[in-house]
Write a protein that holds these residues in place. Structure first.
Motif, PDB file in Angstrom:
ATOM      1  N   ARG A 244      15.646  62.349 -13.314  1.00 36.09           N
ATOM      2  CA  ARG A 244      14.866  63.413 -14.759  1.00 36.09           C
ATOM      3  C   ARG A 244      13.077  61.919 -15.284  1.00 36.09           C
ATOM      4  O   ARG A 244      12.782  61.095 -14.120  1.00 36.09           O
ATOM      5  CB  ARG A 244      15.690  62.930 -15.847  1.00 36.09           C
TER       6      ARG A 244
ATOM      7  N   TYR B 213      27.254  64.640  -5.883  1.00 41.89           N
ATOM      8  CA  TYR B 213      26.967  63.447  -6.446  1.00 41.89           C
ATOM      9  C   TYR B 213      28.137  62.482  -5.580  1.00 41.89           C
ATOM     10  O   TYR B 213      29.262  63.036  -5.364  1.00 41.89           O
ATOM     11  CB  TYR B 213      27.650  62.563  -7.732  1.00 41.89           C
TER      12      TYR B 213
ATOM     13  N   GLU C 199      33.816  58.793  -2.669  1.00 45.00           N
ATOM     14  CA  GLU C 199      34.514  59.596  -3.314  1.00 45.00           C
ATOM     15  C   GLU C 199      32.685  60.113  -3.781  1.00 45.00           C
ATOM     16  O   GLU C 199      31.173  59.430  -2.747  1.00 45.00           O
ATOM     17  CB  GLU C 199      34.521  59.055  -5.208  1.00 45.00           C
TER      18      GLU C 199
ATOM     19  N   SER D  64      24.347  55.686  -7.095  1.00 45.90           N
ATOM     20  CA  SER D  64      24.905  56.630  -7.013  1.00 45.90           C
ATOM     21  C   SER D  64      24.117  57.584  -5.759  1.00 45.90           C
ATOM     22  O   SER D  64      23.005  57.511  -6.466  1.00 45.90           O
ATOM     23  CB  SER D  64      25.837  57.961  -7.632  1.00 45.90           C
TER      24      SER D  64
ATOM     25  N   TYR E 172      19.022  56.171  -8.830  1.00 43.27           N
ATOM     26  CA  TYR E 172      20.453  57.363  -8.239  1.00 43.27           C
ATOM     27  C   TYR E 172      19.280  56.895  -6.743  1.00 43.27           C
ATOM     28  O   TYR E 172      18.405  56.627  -7.057  1.00 43.27           O
ATOM     29  CB  TYR E 172      20.435  58.062  -8.131  1.00 43.27           C
TER      30      TYR E 172
ATOM     31  N   GLU F 123      32.161  60.808 -12.642  1.00 36.86           N
ATOM     32  CA  GLU F 123      32.820  61.801 -13.299  1.00 36.86           C
ATOM     33  C   GLU F 123      34.739  61.805 -12.630  1.00 36.86           C
ATOM     34  O   GLU F 123      34.398  60.296 -11.840  1.00 36.86           O
ATOM     35  CB  GLU F 123      31.912  63.040 -13.486  1.00 36.86           C
TER      36      GLU F 123
ATOM     37  N   ARG G 272      20.516  66.280  -7.397  1.00 39.56           N
ATOM     38  CA  ARG G 272      19.533  67.165  -8.862  1.00 39.56           C
ATOM     39  C   ARG G 272      18.269  66.088  -8.610  1.00 39.56           C
ATOM     40  O   ARG G 272      18.175  64.863  -8.313  1.00 39.56           O
ATOM     41  CB  ARG G 272      21.039  66.297 -10.098  1.00 39.56           C
TER      42      ARG G 272
ATOM     43  N   ARG H 103      27.865  71.294 -19.202  1.00 33.79           N
ATOM     44  CA  ARG H 103      28.258  70.309 -19.661  1.00 33.79           C
ATOM     45  C   ARG H 103      29.509  69.265 -20.737  1.00 33.79           C
ATOM     46  O   ARG H 103      30.857  68.299 -20.609  1.00 33.79           O
ATOM     47  CB  ARG H 103      26.655  68.831 -19.760  1.00 33.79           C
TER      48      ARG H 103
HETATM   49  P1  5GP Z   1      23.908  63.238 -14.548  1.00 32.86           P
HETATM   50  O1  5GP Z   1      23.435  63.882 -13.306  1.00 32.86           O
HETATM   51  O2  5GP Z   1      23.614  63.206 -16.276  1.00 32.86           O
HETATM   52  O3  5GP Z   1      22.969  61.886 -14.585  1.00 32.86           O
HETATM   53  O4  5GP Z   1      25.158  62.900 -14.027  1.00 32.86           O
HETATM   54  C1  5GP Z   1      26.072  63.798 -13.989  1.00 32.86           C
HETATM   55  C2  5GP Z   1      27.650  63.159 -13.798  1.00 32.86           C
HETATM   56  O5  5GP Z   1      28.300  62.942 -13.025  1.00 32.86           O
HETATM   57  C3  5GP Z   1      28.138  62.253 -15.048  1.00 32.86           C
HETATM   58  O6  5GP Z   1      29.281  62.017 -15.235  1.00 32.86           O
HETATM   59  C4  5GP Z   1      27.730  60.682 -14.107  1.00 32.86           C
HETATM   60  O7  5GP Z   1      28.979  59.571 -14.152  1.00 32.86           O
HETATM   61  C5  5GP Z   1      28.669  61.733 -12.576  1.00 32.86           C
HETATM   62  N1  5GP Z   1      28.444  61.042 -11.444  1.00 32.86           N
HETATM   63  C6  5GP Z   1      26.738  60.316 -11.408  1.00 32.86           C
HETATM   64  N2  5GP Z   1      27.279  59.217  -9.988  1.00 32.86           N
HETATM   65  C7  5GP Z   1      28.599  59.841  -8.930  1.00 32.86           C
HETATM   66  C8  5GP Z   1      28.441  59.688  -7.899  1.00 32.86           C
HETATM   67  O8  5GP Z   1      28.451  58.914  -7.563  1.00 32.86           O
HETATM   68  N3  5GP Z   1      30.103  60.301  -8.234  1.00 32.86           N
HETATM   69  C9  5GP Z   1      30.961  61.050  -9.358  1.00 32.86           C
HETATM   70  N4  5GP Z   1      32.015  61.732  -8.868  1.00 32.86           N
HETATM   71  N5  5GP Z   1      30.185  61.323 -10.466  1.00 32.86           N
HETATM   72  C10 5GP Z   1      28.627  60.364  -9.975  1.00 32.86           C
END
Ligand code: 5GP
Length: 233
Positions: free
Chosen positions: A42, A79, A70, A35, A51, A101, A39, A154
């Motif tokens: 980390r 994201y 999406e 994706s 990412y 998500e 953000r 969250r």
């Molecule tokens: P984190 O910041 O913890 O890596 O991700 C936060 C949320 O964003 C998680 O629920 C993750 O699954 C979701 N997320 C990660 N990549 C994508 C994306 O490409 N599209 C969407 N819609 N959600 C994503």
């Protein structure tokens, strides 16, 4: 060739999707869609592996161009799933895994038919909200006010998503309590989907084939059996 299946794995942040994904991919061949996000990384996260880390301007420009299958805003960050690689791998007959998500999953669900994509929706849940809170606290390391607020946001989002899970119409729900059991469940789901009839057109076509050499041998055996006036023995 049959197109691959798009597996859309959804579940609250902290529920262990990343670990499940890594373990699942040791067992079944899947293309993981990386994706794009606004953000910051980390510690330990790598650009192009975990990412694609981009700034807000670039993200919004790409979104404007329709580059995402999406996209969603999550706790103040964007994201999105880059569309081209997903479509390319599916067209080659490979299965693709998204880890996104709920808002994103809803968009995929709405668009999949028009894009000719067969998507399977998996919802990963924690054994309880308290266990999810424990995991979020545990992975955050040193806590300050901002981090605490993010964890709260969250958790609140997770609670809402789980409560609304019925509306999206997930195909499968997997509880991530004992990791090995959750991985085994996902493994079985992927393998079962591959046996679905729409993926088995080639096997069905092969099942109708008559092999000339074998047919000739069987003809001969049949004649011999008839001549002997009965069965082989
Ligand atoms: P984190 O910041 O913890 O890596 O991700 C936060 C949320 O964003 C998680 O629920 C993750 O699954 C979701 N997320 C990660 N990549 C994508 C994306 O490409 N599209 C969407 N819609 N959600 C994503």
């Amino acid at each position: 060739m049959a197109k691959g299946t798009l597996f859309v794995m959804t579940g609250a942040s902290g529920v262990g999707k990343g670990t499940l994904r890594a373990r699942l991919m040791e067992r079944v061949k899947l293309y993981y869609s990386i994706s794009m996000t606004t953000r910051p990384p980390r510690p330990g996260e790598r650009h192009g592996v975990d990412y694609w880390f981009v700034d807000r301007e670039r993200f919004l420009a790409l979104r404007e161009q329709g580059a995402f299958l999406e996209s969603a805003e999550y706790v103040g960050r964007f994201y999105g799933t880059p569309r081209a690689p997903v479509e390319r791998h599916l067209a080659k007959g490979e299965d693709v895994l998204l880890e996104i998500e709920v808002e994103g999953a809803k968009q995929v669900k709405a668009r999949a038919p028009e894009l000719g994509i067969h998507a399977v929706f998996l919802f990963v849940v924690p054994p309880s909200l308290s266990e999810l809170r424990r995991r979020l606290l545990f992975r955050s390391g040193h806590l300050d006010e901002a981090k605490l607020r993010e964890i709260e946001a969250r958790l609140a989002r997770a609670e809402r998503e789980i409560a609304e899970a019925g509306e999206l119409g997930f195909d499968y729900v997997v509880v991530n309590d004992v990791l090995e059991e959750a991985v085994a469940a996902l493994d079985r789901i992927v393998r079962s989907e591959r046996l679905k009839a729409y993926r088995q057109q080639e096997a069905l076509a092969r099942a109708l084939v008559r092999h000339p050499e074998l047919e000739a041998e069987l003809d001969e055996m049949e004649r011999w059996m008839v001549d002997r006036g009965g069965t082989r023995d």
